[in-house]
Design an enzyme around this catalytic site. Structure first.
Site, mmCIF file in Angstrom:
data_model
loop_
_atom_site.group_PDB
_atom_site.id
_atom_site.type_symbol
_atom_site.label_atom_id
_atom_site.label_comp_id
_atom_site.label_asym_id
_atom_site.label_seq_id
_atom_site.Cartn_x
_atom_site.Cartn_y
_atom_site.Cartn_z
ATOM 1 N N ARG A 65 0.839 -1.203 0.000
ATOM 2 C CA ARG A 65 0.000 0.000 0.000
ATOM 3 C C ARG A 65 0.874 1.253 0.000
ATOM 4 N NH1 ARG A 65 -5.236 1.346 -1.201
ATOM 5 N NH2 ARG A 65 -6.314 2.502 0.422
ATOM 6 N N THR A 87 -4.118 -0.949 -7.549
ATOM 7 C CA THR A 87 -4.888 0.282 -7.786
ATOM 8 C C THR A 87 -4.028 1.525 -7.894
ATOM 9 O OG1 THR A 87 -6.786 1.553 -6.923
ATOM 10 C CG2 THR A 87 -5.192 0.789 -5.308
ATOM 11 N N SER A 90 -7.960 0.726 3.125
ATOM 12 C CA SER A 90 -8.414 0.260 1.811
ATOM 13 C C SER A 90 -9.637 -0.626 1.973
ATOM 14 C CB SER A 90 -7.282 -0.537 1.164
ATOM 15 O OG SER A 90 -7.722 -1.156 -0.027
ATOM 16 N N THR A 115 -9.418 0.646 -9.919
ATOM 17 C CA THR A 115 -8.714 -0.544 -9.439
ATOM 18 C C THR A 115 -8.810 -1.753 -10.402
ATOM 19 O OG1 THR A 115 -9.161 0.261 -7.213
ATOM 20 C CG2 THR A 115 -8.419 -1.979 -7.351
ATOM 21 N N GLU A 152 -4.017 7.834 -3.817
ATOM 22 C CA GLU A 152 -4.441 6.935 -2.734
ATOM 23 C C GLU A 152 -4.682 7.645 -1.414
ATOM 24 O OE1 GLU A 152 -5.965 3.578 -3.184
ATOM 25 O OE2 GLU A 152 -4.230 3.812 -4.481
ATOM 26 N N GLY A 184 -13.424 -1.730 -7.471
ATOM 27 C CA GLY A 184 -14.723 -1.088 -7.316
ATOM 28 C C GLY A 184 -14.908 -0.209 -6.099
HETATM 29 N N1 GLY Z 1 -8.509 2.776 -3.484
HETATM 30 C C1 GLY Z 1 -9.347 1.652 -3.424
HETATM 31 C C2 GLY Z 1 -9.136 0.862 -2.181
HETATM 32 O O1 GLY Z 1 -8.008 0.791 -1.734
HETATM 33 O O2 GLY Z 1 -10.062 0.315 -1.661
#
Ligand code: GLY
Length: 599
Positions: A131, A438, A484, A420, A457, A505
């Site tokens: 992440r 994503t 997330s 994503t 993000e 999504g």
């Molecule tokens: N940016 C989409 C997620 O991390 O859920």
């Protein structure tokens, strides 16, 4: 051109599924596109067959390996690696490198990802957290104005402020070093060749470029790539990306360090800090300090199967486990998949899960998270009692999971945007990989550097840091990873994988993944039928029912039960593989451009 065959998917599925489940899997569009869109001309016969299979509602079958990815060119790149004897980790590198080129709006080198790995040799499930991180210079007020009020969403997204330190290149390397056997550099060959020779813009990418024209035009490098000569790239246009080829060559030759230090890192930081009108805080130190983190997998029992996924900073596995854990108290297998009562239960189980998510889940390196308490079967059984009624919940209380902390926090409600991509792979050794990847919203921060887009993000953090004086767990903090919803999942039975799944999504990812598992395990749908099933999502109070499907017919009965209802698109993107007695079945969500390929 897309050729359309007048055949309902219900018709195609008629032999595959029992009564109600077969009808429930009825597809979005009664006309099915059976031939690959022309933008994918030149791909293998297997790719064309896979597209036809998906269009007709049939899974792709295989015996040795399988890859399901959101774009046929990327799936082919992964299939070639598997055919050549590579592992799922090797194939993932080739798929991700290609996705960053041909589906640049959804994921890529400038973003982040979570990966779940089932190891056939040890039987262990491992999760890797790639992440993005908030810059060290970020504060909880990153997305607030001078009065402490949240910035308008798009003001926060566009430009440098929302860009976190990318994690995907480091994750690709960490996974391949640990579980790969192919030559690292060779895994980039296909993507480099396609970047240099050019690829045809796909229908979905063309549509998104057109829809996002004003935002893409704001930054000159982004406009030059997506709107060459001032006009948006259209379906079928040939696009080369020599800068991306050069970036991949550097990664291939030097590994991920070529990305995090030196000229590529310098260009990323310059683009973020120099974004006109919206400079960000990312620094060379943030880039150099980036690390992939191995985290304990979050695994829970569901009707004798073990559902394993990604824990904090993702809310994915905990929330999927909470939804399924509450539904376990009900005879879901005996319920009609198209009945309003079935969706009352699922909808309210989801709302309760999202109430807990908003209060408790964030990056556990920064705030304590009661993971054990949130997925405890006794706690979930207690929460399930709230669902023993006939109408919608009028209140959706946050629960009180067992916790060894005395801590008061406020809830946050910021939803994420639906972008994503998801990749599912099983290799010939029996390893399974599930990875959701994503750059956050479609086209991320809209900053284009060295042939790829940078993520936005950080807008997955809560814009508010406090509510009524109490801190919000998912507030911005330096070095922290935003919460997330990504839920890459591997489901095991008797210690062996039976389902590899996940979806893009935004916040609904959790629902798309949970209902895909439910449809497969409880209603006996194969992976394709479960991906075809209409989407019904109630995370934050309004029940959104997928337009053009039988889900929309439930609007009145659900409203009569007390739900607020709306009808609209639900762009899930489930890519999944099931394993039954050694046979592999792959499915790809018809709402996007993916296929499954296997042998
Ligand atoms: N940016 C989409 C997620 O991390 O859920």
């Amino acid at each position: 051109m897309i050729h359309r065959l007048m055949m309902t998917s219900a018709c195609a599925l008629a032999m595959a599924l029992p009564g109600a489940a077969q009808q429930a899997a009825d597809q979005v569009d009664p006309e099915i596109a059976v031939d690959l869109p022309a933008a994918f001309d030149g791909l293998s016969e297997a790719a064309a067959a896979a597209w036809a299979s998906r269009s007709e509602g049939r899974p792709v079958e295989g015996e040795r390996w399988m890859v399901a990815a959101q774009n046929p060119i990327a799936a082919e790149a992964g299939a070639q690696v598997l055919r050549d004897g590579g592992t799922a980790a090797d194939a993932m590198v080739a798929v991700q490198a290609m996705l960053g080129l041909v589906e640049p709006q959804s994921s890529g080198l400038g973003g982040g990802a979570f990966l779940v790995w089932y190891d056939a040799e040890t039987g262990e499930v491992t999760t890797l957290d790639g992440r993005e991180t908030a810059p060290l210079a970020a504060t909880p007020r990153l997305f607030q104005d001078d009065d402490g009020e949240p910035l308008p969403f798009w003001d926060a997204v566009m430009g440098g402020l929302s860009v976190g330190t990318p994690g995907t290149p480091a994750l690709m390397e960490a996974a391949q070093r640990r579980w790969g056997r192919a030559n690292w550099a060779g895994l980039f060959d296909d993507a480099i060749a396609v970047a240099e020779d050019g690829f045809a813009i796909s229908p979905r990418l063309a549509g998104q470029i057109a829809d996002d024209a004003d935002r893409l035009m704001r930054f000159p490098e982004t406009a030059a790539y997506f709107h060459p000569d001032g006009a948006p790239l259209a379906e079928g246009d040939l696009r080369t990306n020599p800068d991306y080829a050069e970036t991949l060559r550097a990664l291939a030759a030097e590994g991920a360090s070529a990305f995090y230090r030196g000229p590529i890192a310098e260009d990323i930081v310059a683009a973020v800090r120099g974004a006109e009108g919206a400079p960000g805080l990312l620094s060379l130190e943030d880039m150099a300090r980036y690390r992939v983190i191995e985290r304990p997998a979050v695994c829970t029992d569901y009707r004798g199967a073990e559902v394993c996924g990604m824990g904090p900073p993702s809310s994915g596995a905990i929330s999927v486990a909470q939804i399924l854990g509450k539904l376990e108290a009900f005879d879901m297998a005996g319920m009609d998949p198209q009945a309003p009562e079935t969706w009352r239960l699922i909808g309210d189980a989801t709302r309760l899960a999202f109430a807990d998510r908003g209060r408790f889940i964030a990056d556990s390196d920064f705030v304590p998270v009661p993971v054990g308490g949130l997925i405890d079967p006794g706690y979930l059984a207690e929460r399930a009692e709230l669902l023993r009624r006939e109408d919608a919940l009028t209140e959706v209380p946050v629960g009180t999971p067992e916790w060894d902390h005395a801590l008061l926090q406020a809830s946050d409600t910021d939803p994420e945007r639906p972008a994503t991509s998801h990749i599912s792979i099983v290799d010939a050794d029996g390893n399974a990989l599930s990875m959701t990847t994503t750059i956050e919203s479609g086209f991320g921060a809209r900053l284009f550097v060295r042939g790829f887009l940078l993520n936005n993000e950080l807008t997955d953090f809560s814009f508010r840091s406090h509510e009524d004086g109490w801190p919000i767990a998912n507030r911005v903090e330096p070095g922290k990873r935003p919460r997330s919803s990504m839920a890459p999942t591997v489901v095991l039975r008797d210690g062996a994988p039976v389902l590899v799944t996940g979806s893009p999504g935004g916040a609904p990812i959790i629902v798309y993944t949970a209902t895909h598992i439910l449809a497969h395990l409880d209603w006996g749908m194969d992976v394709q039928a479960a991906a075809d099933m209409p989407q019904l999502v109630n995370a934050f109070g309004t029940y959104i029912l997928e337009e053009g499907t039988w889900a929309a017919d439930l609007a009145q009965p659900l409203e009569d039960m007390g739900f607020e209802v709306s009808i609209g698109p639900r762009p899930s993107g489930v890519q999944a593989i099931s394993i039954t007695e050694g046979r592999l079945s792959g499915g790809a969500d018809p709402r996007r451009e993916g296929i499954a390929l296997g042998e």
